[in-house]
Design a protein around this motif. Structure first.
Motif, PDB file in Angstrom:
ATOM      1  N   PRO A  28       0.794  -1.240   0.000  1.00  0.00           N
ATOM      2  CA  PRO A  28       0.000   0.000   0.000  1.00  0.00           C
ATOM      3  C   PRO A  28       0.823   1.285   0.000  1.00  0.00           C
ATOM      4  O   PRO A  28       0.294   2.340  -0.304  1.00  0.00           O
ATOM      5  CB  PRO A  28      -0.829  -0.113   1.279  1.00  0.00           C
ATOM      6  CG  PRO A  28      -0.060  -1.028   2.155  1.00  0.00           C
ATOM      7  CD  PRO A  28       0.647  -1.983   1.239  1.00  0.00           C
ATOM      8  N   LEU A  29       2.109   1.219   0.315  1.00  0.00           N
ATOM      9  CA  LEU A  29       2.881   2.453   0.372  1.00  0.00           C
ATOM     10  C   LEU A  29       3.391   2.902  -0.993  1.00  0.00           C
ATOM     11  O   LEU A  29       3.775   4.061  -1.147  1.00  0.00           O
ATOM     12  CB  LEU A  29       4.047   2.288   1.351  1.00  0.00           C
ATOM     13  CG  LEU A  29       3.615   2.196   2.814  1.00  0.00           C
ATOM     14  CD1 LEU A  29       4.806   1.904   3.700  1.00  0.00           C
ATOM     15  CD2 LEU A  29       2.937   3.460   3.250  1.00  0.00           C
ATOM     16  N   VAL A  30       3.387   2.029  -1.977  1.00  0.00           N
ATOM     17  CA  VAL A  30       3.833   2.439  -3.310  1.00  0.00           C
ATOM     18  C   VAL A  30       2.873   3.456  -3.933  1.00  0.00           C
ATOM     19  O   VAL A  30       3.314   4.480  -4.457  1.00  0.00           O
ATOM     20  CB  VAL A  30       4.054   1.211  -4.219  1.00  0.00           C
ATOM     21  CG1 VAL A  30       4.359   1.625  -5.640  1.00  0.00           C
ATOM     22  CG2 VAL A  30       5.186   0.357  -3.673  1.00  0.00           C
ATOM     23  N   PRO A  31       1.558   3.249  -3.899  1.00  0.00           N
ATOM     24  CA  PRO A  31       0.665   4.303  -4.403  1.00  0.00           C
ATOM     25  C   PRO A  31       0.772   5.607  -3.623  1.00  0.00           C
ATOM     26  O   PRO A  31       0.620   6.686  -4.185  1.00  0.00           O
ATOM     27  CB  PRO A  31      -0.739   3.707  -4.271  1.00  0.00           C
ATOM     28  CG  PRO A  31      -0.533   2.256  -4.240  1.00  0.00           C
ATOM     29  CD  PRO A  31       0.792   2.036  -3.597  1.00  0.00           C
ATOM     30  N   GLY A  73      11.248   7.285   0.023  1.00  0.00           N
ATOM     31  CA  GLY A  73      10.765   7.152   1.393  1.00  0.00           C
ATOM     32  C   GLY A  73       9.604   6.178   1.505  1.00  0.00           C
ATOM     33  O   GLY A  73       9.566   5.343   2.420  1.00  0.00           O
ATOM     34  N   ALA A  74       8.669   6.247   0.584  1.00  0.00           N
ATOM     35  CA  ALA A  74       7.526   5.337   0.623  1.00  0.00           C
ATOM     36  C   ALA A  74       7.954   3.899   0.348  1.00  0.00           C
ATOM     37  O   ALA A  74       7.477   2.970   1.007  1.00  0.00           O
ATOM     38  CB  ALA A  74       6.474   5.777  -0.391  1.00  0.00           C
ATOM     39  N   VAL A  75       8.862   3.705  -0.592  1.00  0.00           N
ATOM     40  CA  VAL A  75       9.346   2.352  -0.879  1.00  0.00           C
ATOM     41  C   VAL A  75      10.128   1.797   0.309  1.00  0.00           C
ATOM     42  O   VAL A  75      10.001   0.621   0.663  1.00  0.00           O
ATOM     43  CB  VAL A  75      10.193   2.346  -2.173  1.00  0.00           C
ATOM     44  CG1 VAL A  75      10.906   1.032  -2.364  1.00  0.00           C
ATOM     45  CG2 VAL A  75       9.313   2.639  -3.378  1.00  0.00           C
ATOM     46  N   THR A  76      10.915   2.643   0.961  1.00  0.00           N
ATOM     47  CA  THR A  76      11.670   2.203   2.133  1.00  0.00           C
ATOM     48  C   THR A  76      10.729   1.822   3.269  1.00  0.00           C
ATOM     49  O   THR A  76      10.921   0.785   3.922  1.00  0.00           O
ATOM     50  CB  THR A  76      12.634   3.309   2.590  1.00  0.00           C
ATOM     51  OG1 THR A  76      13.495   3.648   1.503  1.00  0.00           O
ATOM     52  CG2 THR A  76      13.449   2.873   3.785  1.00  0.00           C
ATOM     53  N   LEU A  77       9.726   2.642   3.526  1.00  0.00           N
ATOM     54  CA  LEU A  77       8.749   2.297   4.555  1.00  0.00           C
ATOM     55  C   LEU A  77       8.016   1.004   4.221  1.00  0.00           C
ATOM     56  O   LEU A  77       7.739   0.186   5.103  1.00  0.00           O
ATOM     57  CB  LEU A  77       7.756   3.436   4.761  1.00  0.00           C
ATOM     58  CG  LEU A  77       8.287   4.676   5.452  1.00  0.00           C
ATOM     59  CD1 LEU A  77       7.225   5.772   5.471  1.00  0.00           C
ATOM     60  CD2 LEU A  77       8.727   4.354   6.863  1.00  0.00           C
ATOM     61  N   MET A  83       9.294  -6.410   5.855  1.00  0.00           N
ATOM     62  CA  MET A  83      10.259  -7.163   6.648  1.00  0.00           C
ATOM     63  C   MET A  83       9.702  -7.430   8.045  1.00  0.00           C
ATOM     64  O   MET A  83       9.834  -8.542   8.569  1.00  0.00           O
ATOM     65  CB  MET A  83      11.578  -6.403   6.740  1.00  0.00           C
ATOM     66  CG  MET A  83      12.673  -7.164   7.439  1.00  0.00           C
ATOM     67  SD  MET A  83      14.247  -6.320   7.414  1.00  0.00           S
ATOM     68  CE  MET A  83      13.887  -4.869   8.382  1.00  0.00           C
ATOM     69  N   TYR A  84       9.093  -6.447   8.641  1.00  0.00           N
ATOM     70  CA  TYR A  84       8.482  -6.623   9.954  1.00  0.00           C
ATOM     71  C   TYR A  84       7.392  -7.685   9.900  1.00  0.00           C
ATOM     72  O   TYR A  84       7.314  -8.564  10.763  1.00  0.00           O
ATOM     73  CB  TYR A  84       7.910  -5.298  10.457  1.00  0.00           C
ATOM     74  CG  TYR A  84       7.077  -5.438  11.703  1.00  0.00           C
ATOM     75  CD1 TYR A  84       7.681  -5.609  12.947  1.00  0.00           C
ATOM     76  CD2 TYR A  84       5.690  -5.409  11.637  1.00  0.00           C
ATOM     77  CE1 TYR A  84       6.929  -5.751  14.091  1.00  0.00           C
ATOM     78  CE2 TYR A  84       4.929  -5.549  12.775  1.00  0.00           C
ATOM     79  CZ  TYR A  84       5.543  -5.714  13.994  1.00  0.00           C
ATOM     80  OH  TYR A  84       4.787  -5.863  15.124  1.00  0.00           O
ATOM     81  N   LYS A  85       6.551  -7.606   8.889  1.00  0.00           N
ATOM     82  CA  LYS A  85       5.439  -8.540   8.762  1.00  0.00           C
ATOM     83  C   LYS A  85       5.935  -9.965   8.520  1.00  0.00           C
ATOM     84  O   LYS A  85       5.406 -10.916   9.098  1.00  0.00           O
ATOM     85  CB  LYS A  85       4.526  -8.095   7.616  1.00  0.00           C
ATOM     86  CG  LYS A  85       3.240  -8.873   7.515  1.00  0.00           C
ATOM     87  CD  LYS A  85       2.295  -8.256   6.513  1.00  0.00           C
ATOM     88  CE  LYS A  85       2.862  -8.413   5.130  1.00  0.00           C
ATOM     89  NZ  LYS A  85       1.945  -7.990   4.075  1.00  0.00           N
TER      90      LYS A  85
END
Length: 92
Positions: A28-31, A73-77, A83-85
């Motif tokens: 969802p962070l890519v959009p 920034g969005a791709v890194t997040l 990774m967390y998931k």
């Protein structure tokens, strides 16, 4: 031999919009990064006429860097969230 195409029904209708929604559900962070890019680019175009004595190339470079920062920034997040998931939630 010709195949009867009147009976063929696709399993899933794939249009550009449905493909985009499927990808957005997976990451969802890519959009969000794409929207940030569009906002920064629009602000850069809006501020173009009021840039004062700044050279055009410097203005465009600043706009490009800000837009890239939103996307990176969005791709890194998204990568950190993924990774967390994958790693930390599986251990619980």
């Amino acid at each position: 031999m010709s195949a009867d195409k009147s009976n063929w029904i696709p399993e899933q209708e794939t249009t550009v919009g449905t493909k985009f929604l499927q990808k957005a559900r997976k990451s969802p962070l890519v959009p969000i990064g794409m929207m940030g890019f569009a906002v920064v680019a629009a602000c850069g175009l809006y501020r173009l006429k009021g840039r004062g004595s700044m050279k055009m190339s410097v203005h465009l470079i600043h706009t490009r860097v800000a837009a890239q920062a939103c996307v990176v920034g969005a791709v890194t997040l998204g990568a950190v969230y993924s990774m967390y998931k994958d790693h930390f939630q599986k251990q619980k």
